[in-house]
Motif scaffolding. Structure first.
Motif, PDB file in Angstrom:
ATOM      1  N   PRO A 291       0.803  -1.226   0.000  1.00  0.00           N
ATOM      2  CA  PRO A 291       0.000   0.000   0.000  1.00  0.00           C
ATOM      3  C   PRO A 291       0.838   1.279   0.000  1.00  0.00           C
ATOM      4  O   PRO A 291       0.292   2.356  -0.255  1.00  0.00           O
ATOM      5  N   HIS A 292       2.132   1.156   0.314  1.00  0.00           N
ATOM      6  CA  HIS A 292       2.989   2.347   0.266  1.00  0.00           C
ATOM      7  C   HIS A 292       4.438   1.897   0.115  1.00  0.00           C
ATOM      8  O   HIS A 292       4.792   0.727   0.367  1.00  0.00           O
ATOM      9  N   THR A 293       5.272   2.820  -0.293  1.00  0.00           N
ATOM     10  CA  THR A 293       6.697   2.542  -0.457  1.00  0.00           C
ATOM     11  C   THR A 293       7.390   2.616   0.895  1.00  0.00           C
ATOM     12  O   THR A 293       6.813   3.019   1.898  1.00  0.00           O
ATOM     13  N   GLY A 294       8.660   2.230   0.891  1.00  0.00           N
ATOM     14  CA  GLY A 294       9.439   2.265   2.114  1.00  0.00           C
ATOM     15  C   GLY A 294       9.906   0.876   2.513  1.00  0.00           C
ATOM     16  O   GLY A 294       9.746  -0.094   1.770  1.00  0.00           O
ATOM     17  N   PHE A 295      10.492   0.815   3.691  1.00  0.00           N
ATOM     18  CA  PHE A 295      11.046  -0.456   4.160  1.00  0.00           C
ATOM     19  C   PHE A 295       9.965  -1.306   4.838  1.00  0.00           C
ATOM     20  O   PHE A 295       9.207  -0.829   5.683  1.00  0.00           O
ATOM     21  N   TRP A 296       9.947  -2.570   4.438  1.00  0.00           N
ATOM     22  CA  TRP A 296       9.044  -3.572   5.005  1.00  0.00           C
ATOM     23  C   TRP A 296       9.895  -4.711   5.547  1.00  0.00           C
ATOM     24  O   TRP A 296      10.928  -5.056   4.972  1.00  0.00           O
TER      25      TRP A 296
ATOM     26  N   ASP B   6       8.660   0.776  -5.914  1.00  0.00           N
ATOM     27  CA  ASP B   6       7.696   0.793  -7.016  1.00  0.00           C
ATOM     28  C   ASP B   6       6.531  -0.117  -6.617  1.00  0.00           C
ATOM     29  O   ASP B   6       6.677  -1.329  -6.515  1.00  0.00           O
ATOM     30  N   LEU B   7       5.354   0.480  -6.409  1.00  0.00           N
ATOM     31  CA  LEU B   7       4.219  -0.286  -5.917  1.00  0.00           C
ATOM     32  C   LEU B   7       3.707  -1.296  -6.933  1.00  0.00           C
ATOM     33  O   LEU B   7       3.054  -2.269  -6.566  1.00  0.00           O
ATOM     34  N   GLY B   8       4.006  -1.075  -8.204  1.00  0.00           N
ATOM     35  CA  GLY B   8       3.521  -1.990  -9.233  1.00  0.00           C
ATOM     36  C   GLY B   8       4.553  -2.997  -9.694  1.00  0.00           C
ATOM     37  O   GLY B   8       4.274  -3.788 -10.612  1.00  0.00           O
TER      38      GLY B   8
END
Length: 1022
Positions: free
Chosen positions: A642-647, A660-662
């Motif tokens: 749902p958003h960029t960043g570190f997961w 890149d969300l896609g």
């Protein structure tokens, strides 16, 4: 002979005497109860007298009718016809250490004898049970019971049917008890094989109070439950409650939040799943004692784990006393059975089918549901075969049985509302497995429902597709997360078995390889447990247990082996690294579901249809993206962040920077990730499982050692009787037992500050201790341990037995007795002389005092006038329908009823049959009810307390409908048929000609007539 007593003599000729039923019948009017007893047995050639006694001289006419109905060889005497004392219930009520009340509901029976240890199992007139006025209930009080000993007994009904009491806390039977070890059930009383053929009940008048320490336990949130279904029989080689308790550390480590115990109440045989039940108030002795179950619950609560008990209200099996009371020649339920249908009414019927439309069945099952929560502190129930609780006949038509059935819904809500009213927060989980419309209604009303997804998860794990979307409560259109989805239960094939035997493969990737299979099982658990809502797993699923439920353990597989015992995994499968890796994954998922807020969200989306499956959980502060490849080949999949960043992958700790969300992500076969956008610490790969035998009990002497826990055990003798008789041996008091080599003179007892005699020794948890007290130093001076509290010693006598469970104190026991000496026993009862059940022998108030209360309410202010008024209060369980009041006319309703206890209680009036008709009690005369309103409050002050009339919803009586008038103008004050009497300042009735109540013939019925009447009963004053 006094006029209120009559005797009738009957003489029979010598010779064989046919069985004669003497019926006793009294006709009359009495201010007391008409009571009578037929005394004695007739002997051939001798006159026998029938004494009929009316216990009041106000009886106007009494008749005795003797009818002789010849049918067999013995003359029967019949007990009193009288209702049992209020508020005695069916079953056994202990009244004192040596006294109990027995009560059996058995309508349409001729007579019932009580037989047991207390009367040498004789068939005696003194133990012919009294019958209630309506003929439904049989009861008797028995004195002289052995305090603290197991008292064995049964009911002999109509001279032919032996039945145990359905409410007995212990059931003994002739076929299975010999296989129960003393370690599992110490001091198990033997079955009375010389006196009975069928199971008997047993109870003790004195039970050691279990010391509960779970007052601070809070039930886990229902929507986050991870339920662990557990079969005591297979859990461990010991197959008892103690074995489960000893492995609670593993379940605490695993992170599950509830244990569902498969049925533990009395069932046929010793080896069973428990779905062939009998009496419902007895713990099955094959699993251990009632205290052992309480300890299991208490220890689970100490670890934050709830206990859900599996119960079986659909049916009973043939040893259930309520079945055996009413059977026809083919052993089917007879037409007169009050609780069971004659025939099955639905396609999955088995055993004897309960009729849940019957009010007696409802009453019985509500007692069952109250009992296990009150007595054992369980936190709720799993209702087996809940779809069977219907009288709608769908026999042979499964589709029709699955359809919405309003009568079944009403039955289930009647039970559910009863439990939730009396035990707020208790879980009720249904094994319903019906069509969605009915399950939706039940789920939206608060029930948990089993959500079977076994084949769907099985197909997915094996690599053959599988869509488990129906594991989502939202996918079913429910309002609340009450779906308990699972991929394994006791009824389903083990997923790991099919995976390891039939899993898919492609190239070098084979789902049947152990390491690969356990990884895929971890992926399946991730999708199951991360999905919002409660979930369930079956025992040992954390190890990928793969013994088929159809395995006969001899190289063959068959449906008939489904219920057979299965081998425990603790010494082999649980030690394999691949399976321990799966256990750590399950542990991580349980902890996430329990601790992380987002796993309770209602805002989520699922994509479970294809081989690439995705789950998204959303909340303002935390989000989850779970993706997995259930195929046997790799492919690209867009995770859908749902958003960029570190997961962070919560299972591995690996970090992934989303830019890149896609963008697609390549997933190898079996690869899965549970990404979170908040920091989380994964379970270490080397985190040790809690499988060792380390002593983890801080109360143990060797806490922390890699060894069984050791405790100090204190044995206590009450020698009051010996001391009072001057019979204590000059050689002192000793104890001999298995803990000291059975040496009668080597272990002296020492008197403590309380006057008891004690010794102590060290013992391991689970050890069976056997012993006897010795009044001296030789075996000739050993006590004779009673059968009621001993285990057979192999020499025709008995030893005391104890299984060590902690730093125990065993006793005090009087020498040669099952309890303390009588001088040290408390005799609880009602000590208030104003109470209707005052007990002059009671030494301790037990809150059982009964008082009569008269309640009165005026409903003249209600328009329209109510057709019925009910009373509900804490003294009767806040039941809105069970206490209707009596219409006294002119809007006044009254009721005299009995309340227990002399303390204040709360109550309300209702102008209809449910809580929507409840009055609003004003604050000025109410106490807060905890729901924003108020209840009335009262307390008994005399043997009969009459409360003042109050207006419905007000603090005082209703105001008069007209303004007060001057007594000089009484015509406006008096009602129809009355006139104002200026001399008396009262309205008095107008007499018709010849009115017999007008004794002084002045045309009025007034005080002067009352005085004339009273003068007839007295003398003129000098």
């Amino acid at each position: 002979m006094p006029s209120w007593e009559a005797r009738m003599a009957v003489t029979y000729p010598p010779g064989p005497l046919p069985r004669t039923r003497i019926s006793y019948f009294m006709i009359g009017v009495s201010k007391g109860k008409n009571r009578g007893r037929i005394l004695g047995f007739m002997r051939p050639g001798e006159p026998s007298f029938l004494l009929c006694t009316a216990l009041s001289r106000l009886t106007l006419w009494t008749g005795c009718i003797l009818s002789c109905l010849f049918s067999s060889n013995a003359l029967l005497a019949q007990g009193l016809v009288e209702d049992p004392p209020v508020p005695r219930q069916d079953g056994i009520t202990v009244l004192a250490p040596d006294r109990a009340h027995f009560q059996l509901r058995a309508p349409a029976k001729d007579h019932v004898h009580l037989r047991g240890d207390f009367n040498g199992w004789g068939i005696e007139e003194d133990f012919l049970m009294n019958r209630s006025v309506d003929g439904n209930t049989w009861w008797l009080e028995v004195n002289g019971l052995d305090p603290g000993a197991w008292t064995r007994f049964h009911y002999l009904v109509d001279d032919t049917v032996e039945v145990a009491d359905p409410f007995s806390p212990l059931i003994l039977d002739p076929w299975n008890d010999g296989y129960v070890s003393a370690e599992t059930f110490p001091n198990l009383p033997p079955f009375p094989s010389q006196q009975a053929f069928w199971p008997v009940g047993a109870f003790r008048t004195l039970e050691e109070d279990f010391v509960w320490t779970d007052a601070g336990f809070t039930r886990p949130a229902q929507d986050r439950l991870v339920i662990y279904e557990l079969l005591v029989r297979d859990w461990d080689a010991a197959r008892d409650f103690l074995a489960v308790t000893e492995r609670l550390d593993h379940l605490e480590w695993l992170g599950i939040t509830a244990i569902e115990l498969m049925p533990v109440s009395e069932f046929d045989g010793n080896s069973s799943w428990g779905y062939n039940p009998g009496p419902r108030f007895a713990v099955d002795k094959a699993y251990g004692t009632a205290d052992a179950l309480k300890r299991l619950v208490n220890e689970a609560h100490a670890r934050g784990i709830a206990i859900i008990l599996d119960v079986v209200p659909n049916h009973s099996f043939g040893l259930d006393p309520m079945v055996r009371l009413y059977q026809d020649a083919n052993n089917a339920a007879s037409a007169g059975n009050p609780w069971f249908n004659q025939n099955q009414v639905h396609p999955y019927g088995l055993g004897y089918d309960f009729d849940h439309q019957d009010p007696w069945t409802r009453e019985f099952w509500k007692r069952v549901l109250d009992f296990w929560i009150d007595e054992f502190h369980v936190d709720g129930y799993r209702i087996d075969l809940s779809k069977g609780l219907t009288q709608t006949n769908t026999l042979g038509d499964v589709g029709a049985w699955n359809n919405y059935d309003q009568s079944r819904v009403d039955i289930l809500f009647d039970y559910g509302n009863h439990v939730w009213t009396h035990h707020p927060g208790a879980y009720i989980m249904l094994e319903h497995l019906g069509d969605n419309p009915e399950e939706t209604a039940l789920a939206n009303g608060g029930f948990l429902l089993w959500g079977k997804q076994s084949s769907q998860f099985g197909e997915a794990v094996m690599g053959y597709g599988g869509d488990f979307s129906q594991a989502s409560w939202q996918a079913r259109g429910w309002n609340w997360p009450n779906l308990v989805a699972y991929m394994e239960s006791h009824d389903e094939q083990r997923v790991a078995h099919d995976l390891l035997n039939f899993g898919n493969a492609a190239g070098n990737y084979d789902t049947k390889a152990l390491g690969t299979a356990m990884d895929r099982m971890g992926m399946a658990h991730a999708f199951l447990l991360a999905l919002p809502g409660p979930k369930m797993m079956y025992q040992w699923g954390e190890f990928g247990y793969d013994v088929s439920i159809f395995d006969c353990l001899n190289g063959t597989f068959a449906e008939g082996c489904k219920l057979d015992e299965k081998p425990e995994p603790w010494a082999d499968k649980a030690l394999e690294p691949e399976r321990q890796g799966l256990a750590r994954t399950v542990k991580a998922l349980c902890e996430l579901k329990r601790d992380e807020p987002v796993f309770g969200t209602y805002d989520y989306s699922i994509d479970f249809g294809g081989s690439g499956k995705r789950l998204h959980l959303y909340s303002p502060d935390q989000n989850v993206v779970l993706c997995g490849n259930f195929d046997v080949v790799g492919f690209d999949m867009v995770p859908g962040f749902p958003h960029t960043g570190f997961w962070t992958d919560a299972l591995t700790g690996d970090s992934y920077n989303v830019t890149d969300l896609g963008a697609p992500f390549y997933f190898a076969p079996g690869q899965h990730h549970l990404w979170m956008d908040t920091p989380v610490t994964p379970v270490p790969e080397d985190d040790p499982l809690a499988l060792s035998s380390d002593c983890e009990d801080a109360d143990a002497l060797n806490f922390g050692d890699v060894a069984p826990c050791q405790y100090t055990v204190h044995i206590v003798l009450d020698a009051s009787d010996l001391e009072a008789a001057g019979a204590v041996s000059a050689s002192g008091l000793h104890v001999a037992g298995s803990f000291q080599g059975w040496s009668p003179g080597s272990t002296p007892l020492v008197q403590d500050a309380d006057g008891f005699w004690t010794t102590s020794f060290l013992a391991e948890a689970g050890a069976l201790i056997e012993y006897k007290f010795i009044n001296g130093t030789g075996w000739s001076e050993a006590e004779a341990v009673p059968l009621g509290c001993g285990g057979a010693d192999g020499f025709g006598a008995y030893n005391r037995q104890w299984v060590v469970s902690g730093p125990d104190q065993v006793g005090p026991f009087c020498f040669g007795a099952c309890a303390a000496c009588s001088s040290n026993l408390d005799y609880p009862g009602c000590t208030d002389v104003l109470a209707s059940n005052f007990d002059a022998d009671a030494t301790e108030e037990d809150g059982s005092c009964l008082y009569s209360m008269v309640f009165q309410v005026n409903t003249a202010n209600l328009d329209p006038a109510p057709g019925v008024v009910h009373l509900a209060g804490s003294f009767q369980g806040w039941d809105a329908m069970s206490t209707p009041m009596i219409d006294e006319g002119d809007g006044l309703w009254a009721l005299q009823t009995t309340v227990q206890g002399d303390g204040p209680f709360e109550y309300k009036f209702l102008s209809g049959p449910d809580w929507t008709f409840s009055e609003g009690v004003p604050e000025a005369c109410g106490v807060p009810n905890g729901l924003g309103g108020f209840n009335r409050q009262a307390a008994p002050s005399l043997s009969l307390t009459t409360l003042p009339v109050v207006c419905f919803g007000a603090c005082e009586d209703c105001e008069e409908s007209v303004d007060p008038v001057d007594p000089e103008d009484g015509a406006d004050f008096c009602g129809p048929g009355t006139i104002w009497d200026p001399a008396l300042s009262l309205c008095v009735g107008v007499s018709d000609v010849g009115c017999t109540e007008d004794l002084d013939n002045d045309g009025l019925v007034g005080v002067s007539d009352v005085l004339t009447l009273l003068s007839a009963f007295g003398s003129v004053c000098p």
